[in-house]
Each structure stands twice: as structure tokens, then as C-alpha cells.
Design a protein around this motif. Structure first.
Motif, PDB file in Angstrom:
ATOM      1  N   GLN A 275      34.669  37.504  47.663  1.00  0.00           N
ATOM      2  CA  GLN A 275      35.777  37.958  48.296  1.00  0.00           C
ATOM      3  C   GLN A 275      36.281  38.978  46.903  1.00  0.00           C
ATOM      4  OE1 GLN A 275      34.011  35.203  48.245  1.00  0.00           O
ATOM      5  NE2 GLN A 275      34.517  33.961  50.194  1.00  0.00           N
ATOM      6  N   PRO A 277      38.044  41.041  44.477  1.00  0.00           N
ATOM      7  CA  PRO A 277      38.171  42.770  45.245  1.00  0.00           C
ATOM      8  C   PRO A 277      37.126  43.693  43.977  1.00  0.00           C
ATOM      9  CG  PRO A 277      40.152  41.332  43.990  1.00  0.00           C
ATOM     10  CD  PRO A 277      38.888  40.201  44.649  1.00  0.00           C
ATOM     11  N   GLN A 377      43.364  38.450  51.718  1.00  0.00           N
ATOM     12  CA  GLN A 377      43.661  40.209  50.508  1.00  0.00           C
ATOM     13  C   GLN A 377      42.902  41.392  51.896  1.00  0.00           C
ATOM     14  OE1 GLN A 377      42.557  40.726  47.224  1.00  0.00           O
ATOM     15  NE2 GLN A 377      44.871  41.417  46.611  1.00  0.00           N
ATOM     16  N   ASP A 378      41.743  41.107  51.763  1.00  0.00           N
ATOM     17  CA  ASP A 378      40.750  42.309  52.460  1.00  0.00           C
ATOM     18  C   ASP A 378      41.415  42.082  53.528  1.00  0.00           C
ATOM     19  OD1 ASP A 378      39.357  40.193  53.670  1.00  0.00           O
ATOM     20  OD2 ASP A 378      37.811  41.088  52.404  1.00  0.00           O
TER      21      ASP A 378
END
Length: 616
Positions: A275, A277, A377-378
Motif C-alpha cells: 500500500q 505510495p 488511492q492507487d
């Protein structure tokens, strides 16, 4: 027609010589499946040099054949159309000795609409080798590398599928609605094979556990008792004695060139890299591609043929054994794009099914990343319905072992549950007190019965899917050892020459009988409680050593009070009026005493109080 698994005979010299027998996986398929494009793996010496043709069969086509860098494998790609009927496909090879038949079966009625386990269920986790020895004739099997050794904590003790079948009436009476068995597939390893997580054959049950037919029988007989069957699947790794280690289907079938290199290629266990980033690609690969240990090579799910193999294997077992769920071991360690493909394929086939993934983290931000419906988010999209709540498990242990304070005690539980905003589906989270990889609950509480009862009451009445580890109901204990062999202790009454028998109650202590009654009361109440099945959770900030909450449905409200104080507490209920129906009559679950609720209640010391309010 059944086919023998590939036989690999290792000679005494350093270079192995191989003896092959035709191996076909899967051994069959079904008509009317959403998954109607399948790949059949065929393994035999120099099989890639042969041509395969399919006898004419209405609705079925052999689209093409994939040959790899290993001449001992061919992958046959079939399309089975919606109008195909059950029957037998006939594959002809240029070597007639390698021609084979492939059955197409009719699915059970409503198979696609099967109901997976839900928040109304309670799963009972069993290490089969340590539960009940129902068939002593299979304790040692000549073809298996490891023989029975019940005197060794890390050895095979002889428990099996027949033992679980024999125990079904006990489990039904206890209140269990689903069974989760640690893997029962073949683990033909030289030692420590009892746990089941080093699989050497993905399509066959270990003969020391029974057989495929017996596993199916367990599923049938369990359903007759109102109990579903959840299969423990391993996607990340396999056993080093699997034929793949000596004869890989492709050169990239196993991560890191198929070598452990004295720990150099071990996984980092840094699950947060998935996860993160800012994480480097190097760190991500060290986590996902690294091996657990030398005996468990890491699979490369980015390999398209392996991706397909694992998807088909899961669907095959669901259909074959009529499963109601899957638990996935070491979920996040597999390639995450593959995990998206795998979960989606299963949920497309069975829209009401359930799969729970093991993501061992106390950080709900990481765990929630994997649950279906989470907007990440990704941009990662998951189809995994359920995850395991390690955060709550850790919080409950700490809460009951700590003194109450501003940042200690019950507030840990409150804070853990307050993080539920991170999950898209809080009812579909699995809660548990302990499992096969951690010390038992009674051990964690220093053999404190009151704490153990309070913890189990919380886990069996809070939101989510409940899971109980075998023997918790009779206070099994691994003190002072943390060895897995002691955690996975033999179940009393499941083996010869034991002093106690949990099935009859003979030899159990007063505390063990007390715990059994508590668990049975809670589990059987869950079976018929709409509030615990689907009710909303409303909890209140801990106050004066008391943590309280309500489960609220249209027809029932369940109030739960956890009193850590060592004295009786007169507890004012004014703060709970938003969840207490007016003029409510309540029944105490454990005593069956019925009374009219007023503005206060007496809470016994170190006790969980459960009140049931039924509304018309």
C-alpha cells in the motif's frame, strides 16, 4: 476416469532420474459454468512432442494447445459452450497410450447461487491432525514420507477427516454453523507435514487425512447438521516435495529462480509495501516474491498458466465439495493483480459466496485495502469479500490484561472498532480470539477463567463473522510453551489413552465445564438472534471499567456490558436510552432471568452481562 499423479522417484545419486505417469489436472469439469474456458494441464515425459485432438463433441472445442519451455507439459485450452451437455470428452494423442477421457458433469441444482458464510455464522477452526483420530488405519501410509509420531509435538498425531465426521453431532450441539479445517490436501513432506500448508498435490486429499470422496462426505454430512464447510487454500506457496520442484511446468513457475539460497530469497514480511505510495519496486518484490522458508517455495502468480491453474483449482473444489467458503492463507503475499483476478473469477461464478483473506496486521488501514468495495488511492480493485480482524483480537487481549486508564484497558477495543470507517463492509469482517498460529486465549490470560469468558462473549456478540478455535470451549492451554505443536494440542476425547473427554464431559474440570456452557449458550443464541446476525453495532465509550454496546435490529436489541471491576457495579443506563426500547423487558442470556429494565443495573464483578430485548 481417474489418472495417477505424476510419480517422481529420486535415486540415491545426486542427479535424480524420473519415472512418469500420465497426469491430468483437473480431472473433470462441469457444464453450465460461468467459467467455460478452461485449461487442462497434461504432464508426461516429452508430452509436448505429441499432438492432441478432441473427438467431436457438441458444444465443446479444443481451441489451442500451449507448449512451454518444458517438453513434459502441454496445456489444452477448451471452450465449453452453454449448450454443451454432460458426458465424456475423448482426447486422442499421437501416442495412443496417452489418450485420455475427460468427464463433464452436471452441476448440483442452484450451485451458482450457493450461500457463503455470513455474519450470522460461527466458524469452528480445526487442525484435523490434532482433533479426532477417526481412522487409525491411515495414521501411517507407506507412500508418504512422514509416518505417525504422536509422541512428538511437531509430528503427525493421526487426526483425520473421519474424526471430524464423527464429531459433527458434538459440533452441532455446541452451536457451530461452519467448519474451517486447516488444509487437508496432500503434504508429502519429510517432517512437520501435519499442519497442511506445504501442499504437494493441489487436487488430492492427503491419504493420512482420508480421500477426496471422504472430504465430500464430510461436506454432505455437515450440511445435514446445518453446518457448512470452508476450505483453507494456499495460493502463495507450496511444498518443496511437490513434483513442480523437480519438473517445473515453466522456468518462471516459481519465484526467484526456484531457489531459496540459504535465506537470501526469504520474504521480508513487510506487507505495508503493497500500500505504501513511496515503496520501491525492490521492496515490494522482496515481500511478495520471497519465500517463507526453504520447504515452502514461492509461486509466481504472474505466470499466466499458473494464474489460470489456481483459479480453476479453487472453483473445482467449490463445485466438487459443495463448499460454503474459502479462507486464504497469507493472502497479501501473492501477486496482487493475480489476487484481483482470482477473487473476481470465484465471485463471478458464485455471487453469494464468501472468501476471507488472512492479512496478519493490527493496522486496519492495511487490512481494509483488500476488502471488496474499498476505494484505494492507487486504484487497486479487490473482489475479496472478507478480511480477518487482527486489530480487534490484539485489542481485546490488551484490554483485559491492562489496568484501566486514559489510554489503556477497554479504550483499546473502543479505538479498534472506531476504525471501522476504513472498511466498506463491517459486517463481513471475521473476528476471533485466537487461532492455530498464536497462543491460545486461556494462555494469554494466565489461566484466568473470568477474562476468557468475557473475551469470548465479546467476540461472539460484536459485529462481524465469529470464529472460534477448537478447544477454546474447554480452555485448552499451551502454557508455558509457544511452540505451534503445543498450541495445536490434541483435543481431549479425540485420541486413545486420554484422561479427559470433551465429547462426554468425563474428566473435565469445573472451569472447563463452565466455559463449555458459556460458549454453547452464546453460539446457540447466535443461531436464532437477528440482532447478532445483522444488527447495527452501537458502542459507548468505556467508563469506570465498563465497556458497553448494543446490537440493534428491527425485532431485537441485545445489550452487552463488560465489567472489569473486581466488585459489583451499580451501572446507570441513562446514557444508553437511544438503544433501549421504552418499557423494555429484558432477559439475561446466561441466567434466563426476565425483568423490567429501569435506569440502572447491577453488574457482577469480572463478568460479561448479555441482555436480550425482543420487540414485536
Amino acid at each position: 476416469m481417474r489418472f495417477l499423479n505424476t510419480l517422481l522417484l529420486v535415486s540415491a545419486c545426486s542427479l535424480p532420474s524420473f519415472s512418469y505417469a500420465l497426469n491430468v489436472e483437473p480431472a473433470n469439469w462441469w457444464v453450465g459454468m460461468n467459467k467455460n474456458n478452461i485449461t487442462v494441464l497434461v504432464h508426461e515425459q516429452n508430452i509436448a512432442n505429441e499432438e492432441f485432438k478432441l473427438d467431436k463433441y457438441k458444444g465443446v472445442e479444443l481451441n489451442n494447445v500451449t507448449r512451454t519451455d518444458n517438453p513434459n507439459y502441454s496445456f489444452l485450452h477448451l471452450n465449453i459452450s452453454d449448450n454443451a451437455k454432460a458426458g465424456t470428452l475423448k482426447f486422442n494423442s499421437t501416442n495412443t497410450a496417452h489418450s485420455f477421457e475427460f468427464p463433464l458433469f452436471t452441476r448440483d441444482k442452484n450451485s451458482a447461487q450457493r450461500q457463503g458464510f455470513t455474519s450470522a455464522d460461527a466458524l469452528y477452526l480445526i487442525n484435523p491432525d490434532r482433533f479426532v483420530n477417526g481412522d487409525s488405519t491411515n495414521d501411517t501410509v507407506k507412500s508418504m514420507l512422514e509416518a505417525a509420531n504422536p509422541g512428538f509435538k511437531g509430528g503427525r498425531h493421526g487426526g483425520d477427516i473421519q474424526g471430524v465426521i464423527n464429531a459433527l453431532p458434538y459440533l452441532n450441539n455446541l452451536g457451530v454453523t461452519q467448519l474451517w479445517l486447516t488444509p487437508v490436501l496432500e503434504n508429502n513432506m519429510p517432517d512437520y507435514s501435519y499442519h497442511g500448508y506445504a501442499i504437494t498435490d493441489f487436487y488430492n486429499v492427503d491419504p493420512r487425512m482420508g480421500s477426496n470422496n471422504l472430504y465430500k462426505t464430510l461436506s454432505i454430512k455437515a450440511k445435514e447438521q446445518g453446518i457448512g464447510l470452508v476450505m483453507d487454500m494456499v495460493l502463495n506457496h507450496f511444498g518443496a516435495e511437490h513434483p513442480w520442484m523437480k519438473d517445473k511446468p515453466t522456468q518462471d513457475w516459481i519465484n526467484l529462480n526456484g531457489q531459496f539460497e540459504n535465506g537470501k530469497n526469504a520474504t521480508s514480511h513487510a506487507r505495508q509495501t503493497i500500500q505504501d505510495p513511496h515503496a520501491s519496486n525492490y521492496d515490494k518484490r522482496q515481500f511478495s516474491d520471497g519465500w517463507f522458508v526453504a520447504s515452502m517455495p514461492d509461486l509466481n502468480q504472474r505466470q499466466p498458466l499458473l494464474n489460470e491453474y489456481l483459479i480453476q483449482n479453487a472453483i473445482w473444489w467449490i463445485e466438487y465439495a459443495d463448499l460454503s467458503g474459502i479462507r486464504v492463507d497469507t493472502y497479501s503475499y501473492s501477486d496482487k493483480a493475480f489476487l484481483s483476478d482470482w477473487t473476481k473469477a470465484i465471485m463471478d461464478e458464485y455471487p453469494h459466496f464468501n472468501i476471507v483473506g488472512e492479512e496478519w496486521t493490527s493496522n486496519p488501514a492495511i487490512a481494509s485495502y483488500w476488502q471488496r468495495g474499498k476505494v484505494n488511492q492507487d486504484g487497486y480493485v479487490s473482489s475479496l469479500p472478507s478480511v480477518m480482524d487482527f486489530s480487534l483480537q490484539e485489542a481485546v487481549i490488551r484490554a483485559l490484561n491492562e489496568d484501566e486508564g486514559w489510554s489503556t484497558g477497554w479504550v483499546k477495543v473502543y479505538q479498534s472498532l472506531a476504525n471501522d470507517f476504513l472498511y466498506p463492509d463491517t459486517n463481513n469482517i471475521m473476528v476471533f480470539a485466537d487461532n492455530h498460529d498464536m497462543s491460545r486465549l486461556y494462555t494469554e490470560f494466565g489461566q484466568d477463567l473470568a477474562k476468557t469468558k468475557m473475551a469470548m462473549t465479546l467476540f461472539l456478540t460484536t459485529r462481524g463473522i465469529a470464529q472460534i478455535y477448537y478447544g477454546t470451549e474447554i480452555l485448552l492451554d499451551n502454557t508455558p510453551s509457544k511452540d505451534h505443536g503445543d498450541i495445536r494440542i490434541d483435543f481431549p476425547g479425540g485420541f486413545k489413552n486420554q484422561n479427559a473427554n470433551a465429547f462426554t464431559g468425563v474428566g473435565l474440570s469445573k472451569n472447563q465445564r463452565d466455559m463449555h456452557e458459556t460458549i454453547s449458550t452464546l453460539l446457540n443464541f447466535r443461531k436464532q438472534s437477528p440482532a447478532l446476525a445483522k444488527g447495527k453495532l452501537v458502542h459507548f465509550s468505556p467508563n469506570n471499567g465498563v465497556y458497553s454496546y448494543a446490537r440493534v435490529s428491527d425485532t431485537q436489541t441485545v445489550l452487552v456490558f463488560m465489567n472489569k471491576n473486581k466488585v459489583t457495579q451499580k451501572h446507570n443506563l441513562d446514557y444508553m436510552q437511544e438503544v433501549i426500547p421504552k418499557n423494555a423487558n429484558a432477559q439475561a442470556l446466561f441466567t434466563q432471568h426476565t425483568f423490567k429494565l429501569t435506569n440502572s443495573i447491577n453488574l457482577e464483578p469480572m463478568t460479561a452481562t448479555v441482555l436480550v430485548i425482543n420487540t414485536p
